[in-house]
Design a protein around this motif. Structure first.
Motif, mmCIF file in Angstrom:
data_model
loop_
_atom_site.group_PDB
_atom_site.id
_atom_site.type_symbol
_atom_site.label_atom_id
_atom_site.label_comp_id
_atom_site.label_asym_id
_atom_site.label_seq_id
_atom_site.Cartn_x
_atom_site.Cartn_y
_atom_site.Cartn_z
ATOM 1 N N ARG A 52 1.068 -1.167 0.214
ATOM 2 C CA ARG A 52 0.324 0.176 0.393
ATOM 3 C C ARG A 52 0.672 1.517 0.344
ATOM 4 N N VAL A 53 2.186 1.276 0.509
ATOM 5 C CA VAL A 53 2.866 2.296 0.732
ATOM 6 C C VAL A 53 3.627 2.651 -0.418
ATOM 7 N N TYR A 54 3.660 1.462 -1.083
ATOM 8 C CA TYR A 54 4.519 1.249 -2.330
ATOM 9 C C TYR A 54 3.290 2.158 -4.433
ATOM 10 N N ASP A 55 2.120 1.603 -3.091
ATOM 11 C CA ASP A 55 1.321 2.305 -3.724
ATOM 12 C C ASP A 55 1.121 3.345 -4.040
ATOM 13 N N ALA A 56 1.334 4.239 -2.772
ATOM 14 C CA ALA A 56 0.692 5.612 -2.604
ATOM 15 C C ALA A 56 1.864 6.566 -2.742
ATOM 16 N N ALA A 57 2.918 5.762 -3.473
ATOM 17 C CA ALA A 57 4.102 6.531 -4.178
ATOM 18 C C ALA A 57 4.325 6.720 -4.725
ATOM 19 N N GLU A 58 3.025 5.958 -5.735
ATOM 20 C CA GLU A 58 3.636 5.403 -7.013
ATOM 21 C C GLU A 58 4.466 4.872 -7.650
ATOM 22 N N VAL A 59 4.710 4.314 -6.913
ATOM 23 C CA VAL A 59 6.582 3.312 -7.338
ATOM 24 C C VAL A 59 6.272 1.554 -7.433
ATOM 25 N N ASP A 60 6.374 0.651 -8.323
ATOM 26 C CA ASP A 60 6.024 -0.463 -8.598
ATOM 27 C C ASP A 60 7.233 -0.795 -7.775
ATOM 28 N N HIS A 61 6.597 -2.472 -6.969
ATOM 29 C CA HIS A 61 6.648 -2.927 -5.961
ATOM 30 C C HIS A 61 7.164 -4.006 -6.508
ATOM 31 N N SER A 62 6.701 -4.927 -7.846
ATOM 32 C CA SER A 62 7.164 -5.940 -8.730
ATOM 33 C C SER A 62 8.745 -6.022 -8.210
ATOM 34 N N GLY A 63 8.628 -8.340 -6.998
ATOM 35 C CA GLY A 63 9.202 -8.708 -7.193
ATOM 36 C C GLY A 63 10.455 -7.808 -5.754
ATOM 37 N N LEU A 64 9.542 -6.894 -5.329
ATOM 38 C CA LEU A 64 10.641 -6.638 -4.018
ATOM 39 C C LEU A 64 9.911 -7.028 -2.235
ATOM 40 N N VAL A 65 8.768 -7.214 -2.417
ATOM 41 C CA VAL A 65 7.682 -7.103 -1.637
ATOM 42 C C VAL A 65 8.256 -8.517 -0.823
ATOM 43 N N TYR A 66 8.566 -9.307 -0.085
ATOM 44 C CA TYR A 66 8.340 -10.560 0.809
ATOM 45 C C TYR A 66 8.192 -10.591 2.238
ATOM 46 N N ARG A 67 6.925 -11.961 2.174
ATOM 47 C CA ARG A 67 6.752 -12.216 3.228
ATOM 48 C C ARG A 67 7.716 -13.237 4.419
ATOM 49 N N GLY A 68 8.053 -13.130 5.776
ATOM 50 C CA GLY A 68 8.979 -13.680 6.306
ATOM 51 C C GLY A 68 8.432 -13.971 7.183
ATOM 52 N N ALA A 69 8.798 -13.962 8.406
ATOM 53 C CA ALA A 69 8.312 -15.725 8.895
ATOM 54 C C ALA A 69 6.865 -15.440 9.945
ATOM 55 N N ASP A 70 6.620 -16.096 10.291
ATOM 56 C CA ASP A 70 4.751 -15.753 10.297
ATOM 57 C C ASP A 70 4.578 -16.404 12.218
ATOM 58 N N ARG A 71 6.184 -16.928 13.026
ATOM 59 C CA ARG A 71 6.270 -17.104 14.138
ATOM 60 C C ARG A 71 7.030 -16.298 14.597
ATOM 61 N N TYR A 72 7.436 -16.367 16.086
ATOM 62 C CA TYR A 72 8.682 -15.807 16.510
ATOM 63 C C TYR A 72 9.738 -17.031 16.755
ATOM 64 N N MET A 73 10.768 -16.978 16.744
ATOM 65 C CA MET A 73 11.869 -17.594 17.265
ATOM 66 C C MET A 73 11.315 -18.386 18.927
ATOM 67 N N THR A 74 11.299 -19.864 19.329
ATOM 68 C CA THR A 74 11.016 -20.017 20.641
ATOM 69 C C THR A 74 12.596 -20.510 20.815
ATOM 70 N N GLU A 75 13.454 -20.967 19.901
ATOM 71 C CA GLU A 75 14.647 -21.210 20.407
ATOM 72 C C GLU A 75 15.770 -20.497 20.088
#
Length: 214
Positions: free
Chosen positions: A125-148
């Motif tokens: 959404r921030v990229y779109d608001a800035a009118e900058v293409d985010h193709s291939g730049l945005v990645y999903r990271g961890a879906d949980r915290y490290m427990t150890e």
């Protein structure tokens, strides 16, 4: 030295829980507006969650309710000393809920998995608001915290960070704005990248804090 202040344009990976608080949107927008000095190679979403507040909030609410009851009291000084920090920390939150006519049980606490997905959407959404293409730049990271300490959380974002670090012939700067799970996981999975990256982290906690291992 890698730690010397850079003098030219730098390559950056932004690691961010963007949907959590407004500082991340400002950071991404500023970086996008300074393409003359910052080359954003990737933006990786971090998890976030306030679910760890549920139990102490419920405990503080129970203490307040007991104290307001006609027969309610704190049994002894030791009990009072244990409960006072709880009330000091969560009392204002409970007061705000009361003013809104709601209670702790009415709250939905975003899970880490929900948090990372919300952050992916917010980064775009921030990229779109800035009118900058985010193709291939945005990645999903961890879906949980490290427990150890030695158990990384694999993700597409971590894979991309490792890939970018290994590809570069220069210093790769990693701006981590939130929990350090993705960066810690990348270093555990690929220790060799320690010589390729400089991590700038803005969210450190004291070692005594319950969130210090995230």
């Amino acid at each position: 030295s890698r730690l010397e202040p850079p003098t030219g344009k730098v390559s950056v990976v932004i690691d961010t829980d963007t949907a959590n608080e407004i500082d991340d949107q400002f950071a991404i927008a500023w970086a996008l507006l300074r393409s003359d000095v910052i080359d954003i190679l990737a933006v990786i979403a971090e998890p976030f969650s306030f679910a760890h507040h549920r139990e102490p909030l419920l405990a503080a609410e129970a203490v307040r309710q007991a104290a307001s009851h006609p027969t309610g009291n704190i049994a002894d000084d030791s009990g009072a000393s244990e409960q006072q920090p709880l009330l000091e920390k969560y009392g204002p939150w409970l007061e705000r809920l009361a003013e809104q006519g709601t209670s702790v049980n009415d709250l939905h606490f975003t899970t880490p998995a929900e948090g990372v997905d919300l952050s992916v959407a917010e980064i775009k959404r921030v990229y779109d608001a800035a009118e900058v293409d985010h193709s291939g730049l945005v990645y999903r990271g961890a879906d949980r915290y490290m427990t150890e300490p030695e158990e990384p959380v694999p993700s597409a974002g971590v894979d991309r960070l490792i890939e970018l670090a290994r590809e570069t012939d220069e210093v790769l700067y990693v701006a981590a704005i939130g929990c350090i799970t993705n960066v810690a996981s990348a270093l555990l999975l690929a220790p060799d990248i320690v010589d390729k990256i400089v991590v700038l982290w803005t969210s450190g906690y004291p070692s005594t804090d319950e969130r210090s291992n995230q």
